[in-house]
Write a protein that holds these residues in place. Structure first.
Motif, PDB file in Angstrom:
ATOM      1  N   GLY A  25      40.292  33.400  47.091  1.00 43.81           N
ATOM      2  CA  GLY A  25      40.065  32.071  47.653  1.00 43.81           C
ATOM      3  C   GLY A  25      38.594  31.726  47.580  1.00 43.81           C
ATOM      4  N   HIS A  26      38.233  30.568  48.102  1.00 43.72           N
ATOM      5  CA  HIS A  26      36.838  30.150  48.131  1.00 43.72           C
ATOM      6  C   HIS A  26      36.086  30.993  49.162  1.00 43.72           C
ATOM      7  N   PRO A  27      34.831  31.339  48.902  1.00 42.98           N
ATOM      8  CA  PRO A  27      34.073  32.132  49.866  1.00 42.98           C
ATOM      9  C   PRO A  27      33.768  31.336  51.135  1.00 42.98           C
ATOM     10  N   GLU A  28      33.689  32.059  52.240  1.00 38.88           N
ATOM     11  CA  GLU A  28      33.336  31.463  53.526  1.00 38.88           C
ATOM     12  C   GLU A  28      31.825  31.594  53.694  1.00 38.88           C
TER      13      GLU A  28
ATOM     14  N   MET B  95      25.073  34.017  54.295  1.00 40.60           N
ATOM     15  CA  MET B  95      26.055  35.081  54.221  1.00 40.60           C
ATOM     16  C   MET B  95      27.331  34.488  53.633  1.00 40.60           C
ATOM     17  N   ALA B  96      27.974  35.194  52.727  1.00 41.57           N
ATOM     18  CA  ALA B  96      29.230  34.730  52.131  1.00 41.57           C
ATOM     19  C   ALA B  96      30.270  35.832  52.266  1.00 41.57           C
ATOM     20  N   LYS B  97      31.425  35.490  52.825  1.00 38.82           N
ATOM     21  CA  LYS B  97      32.541  36.430  52.935  1.00 38.82           C
ATOM     22  C   LYS B  97      33.629  35.994  51.971  1.00 38.82           C
TER      23      LYS B  97
ATOM     24  N   ALA C 122      28.414  39.166  51.020  1.00 40.88           N
ATOM     25  CA  ALA C 122      27.169  39.077  50.256  1.00 40.88           C
ATOM     26  C   ALA C 122      26.121  38.409  51.139  1.00 40.88           C
ATOM     27  N   TRP C 123      24.851  38.795  50.959  1.00 40.99           N
ATOM     28  CA  TRP C 123      23.751  38.291  51.777  1.00 40.99           C
ATOM     29  C   TRP C 123      22.666  37.678  50.906  1.00 40.99           C
ATOM     30  N   GLY C 124      21.915  36.740  51.466  1.00 41.74           N
ATOM     31  CA  GLY C 124      20.727  36.186  50.830  1.00 41.74           C
ATOM     32  C   GLY C 124      21.010  35.436  49.540  1.00 41.74           C
ATOM     33  N   ASN C 125      20.207  35.740  48.508  1.00 41.40           N
ATOM     34  CA  ASN C 125      20.355  35.049  47.222  1.00 41.40           C
ATOM     35  C   ASN C 125      21.715  35.315  46.580  1.00 41.40           C
ATOM     36  N   ARG C 126      22.228  36.517  46.735  1.00 37.33           N
ATOM     37  CA  ARG C 126      23.552  36.815  46.173  1.00 37.33           C
ATOM     38  C   ARG C 126      24.632  35.991  46.858  1.00 37.33           C
ATOM     39  N   ALA C 127      24.498  35.792  48.162  1.00 39.82           N
ATOM     40  CA  ALA C 127      25.458  34.961  48.896  1.00 39.82           C
ATOM     41  C   ALA C 127      25.418  33.519  48.390  1.00 39.82           C
ATOM     42  N   GLU C 128      24.222  32.992  48.163  1.00 39.34           N
ATOM     43  CA  GLU C 128      24.097  31.631  47.646  1.00 39.34           C
ATOM     44  C   GLU C 128      24.745  31.509  46.270  1.00 39.34           C
ATOM     45  N   ASN C 129      24.602  32.518  45.441  1.00 39.80           N
ATOM     46  CA  ASN C 129      25.223  32.528  44.116  1.00 39.80           C
ATOM     47  C   ASN C 129      26.751  32.564  44.223  1.00 39.80           C
ATOM     48  N   VAL C 130      27.267  33.380  45.136  1.00 34.27           N
ATOM     49  CA  VAL C 130      28.718  33.457  45.342  1.00 34.27           C
ATOM     50  C   VAL C 130      29.260  32.122  45.842  1.00 34.27           C
ATOM     51  N   ILE C 131      28.545  31.498  46.768  1.00 37.61           N
ATOM     52  CA  ILE C 131      28.979  30.215  47.325  1.00 37.61           C
ATOM     53  C   ILE C 131      28.986  29.135  46.241  1.00 37.61           C
ATOM     54  N   ARG C 132      27.964  29.132  45.399  1.00 35.71           N
ATOM     55  CA  ARG C 132      27.829  28.114  44.351  1.00 35.71           C
ATOM     56  C   ARG C 132      28.874  28.294  43.250  1.00 35.71           C
ATOM     57  N   ASN C 133      29.157  29.538  42.860  1.00 38.50           N
ATOM     58  CA  ASN C 133      30.011  29.793  41.692  1.00 38.50           C
ATOM     59  C   ASN C 133      31.394  30.339  42.024  1.00 38.50           C
ATOM     60  N   GLY C 134      31.618  30.751  43.256  1.00 37.68           N
ATOM     61  CA  GLY C 134      32.888  31.387  43.615  1.00 37.68           C
ATOM     62  C   GLY C 134      34.007  30.395  43.835  1.00 37.68           C
ATOM     63  N   GLU C 135      35.176  30.743  43.326  1.00 33.50           N
ATOM     64  CA  GLU C 135      36.370  29.927  43.532  1.00 33.50           C
ATOM     65  C   GLU C 135      37.593  30.816  43.341  1.00 33.50           C
ATOM     66  N   LYS C 136      38.722  30.370  43.836  1.00 34.58           N
ATOM     67  CA  LYS C 136      39.951  31.139  43.735  1.00 34.58           C
ATOM     68  C   LYS C 136      40.291  31.433  42.272  1.00 34.58           C
ATOM     69  N   GLY C 137      40.590  32.709  41.995  1.00 37.11           N
ATOM     70  CA  GLY C 137      40.991  33.117  40.654  1.00 37.11           C
ATOM     71  C   GLY C 137      39.845  33.527  39.749  1.00 37.11           C
ATOM     72  N   ARG C 138      38.625  33.341  40.192  1.00 39.15           N
ATOM     73  CA  ARG C 138      37.455  33.683  39.362  1.00 39.15           C
ATOM     74  C   ARG C 138      37.281  35.207  39.292  1.00 39.15           C
ATOM     75  N   SER C 139      37.032  35.692  38.085  1.00 36.04           N
ATOM     76  CA  SER C 139      36.781  37.119  37.893  1.00 36.04           C
ATOM     77  C   SER C 139      35.419  37.492  38.452  1.00 36.04           C
ATOM     78  N   VAL C 140      35.371  38.605  39.182  1.00 30.55           N
ATOM     79  CA  VAL C 140      34.122  39.080  39.757  1.00 30.55           C
ATOM     80  C   VAL C 140      34.035  40.599  39.651  1.00 30.55           C
ATOM     81  N   VAL C 141      32.813  41.083  39.653  1.00 28.86           N
ATOM     82  CA  VAL C 141      32.536  42.509  39.757  1.00 28.86           C
ATOM     83  C   VAL C 141      31.598  42.683  40.936  1.00 28.86           C
ATOM     84  N   VAL C 142      31.974  43.563  41.864  1.00 33.29           N
ATOM     85  CA  VAL C 142      31.199  43.792  43.079  1.00 33.29           C
ATOM     86  C   VAL C 142      30.694  45.224  43.061  1.00 33.29           C
ATOM     87  N   PHE C 143      29.396  45.385  43.299  1.00 33.90           N
ATOM     88  CA  PHE C 143      28.783  46.714  43.416  1.00 33.90           C
ATOM     89  C   PHE C 143      28.413  46.940  44.858  1.00 33.90           C
ATOM     90  N   GLY C 144      28.559  48.156  45.317  1.00 34.74           N
ATOM     91  CA  GLY C 144      28.178  48.446  46.700  1.00 34.74           C
ATOM     92  C   GLY C 144      27.890  49.903  46.883  1.00 34.74           C
TER      93      GLY C 144
END
Length: 75
Positions: free
Chosen positions: A12-15, A25-27, A53-75
């Motif tokens: 889904g879309h990030p919160e 912050m983006a969940k 995601a926090w900070g600049n990465r959160a802003e990137n997720v919020i801007r580009n994230g949408e339902k069905g989008r392929s992502v790779v998460v490192f942690g």
């Protein structure tokens, strides 16, 4: 030290939330699909991972994230 890599699709879309002094912050949740053979048949299985995601990465997720989008998460 352990390292985790998750490759899947957003469910889904990030919160988005602003915390502290303008820190973003983006969940979001990532679904990872796999197939297993059970009794001669292939069965699809999905695992769901809650991510934050926090900070600049959160802003990137919020801007580009949408339902069905392929992502790779490192942690």
């Amino acid at each position: 030290m352990k390292r985790l890599q998750i490759a899947g699709r957003m469910t889904g879309h990030p919160e988005a939330k602003e915390v502290g002094q303008g820190t973003m912050m983006a969940k979001f949740t990532v679904a990872v699909n796999s197939r297993k053979k059970q009794g001669g048949e292939w069965v699809d299985h999905a695992d769901f991972f809650n991510c934050t995601a926090w900070g600049n990465r959160a802003e990137n997720v919020i801007r580009n994230g949408e339902k069905g989008r392929s992502v790779v998460v490192f942690g």
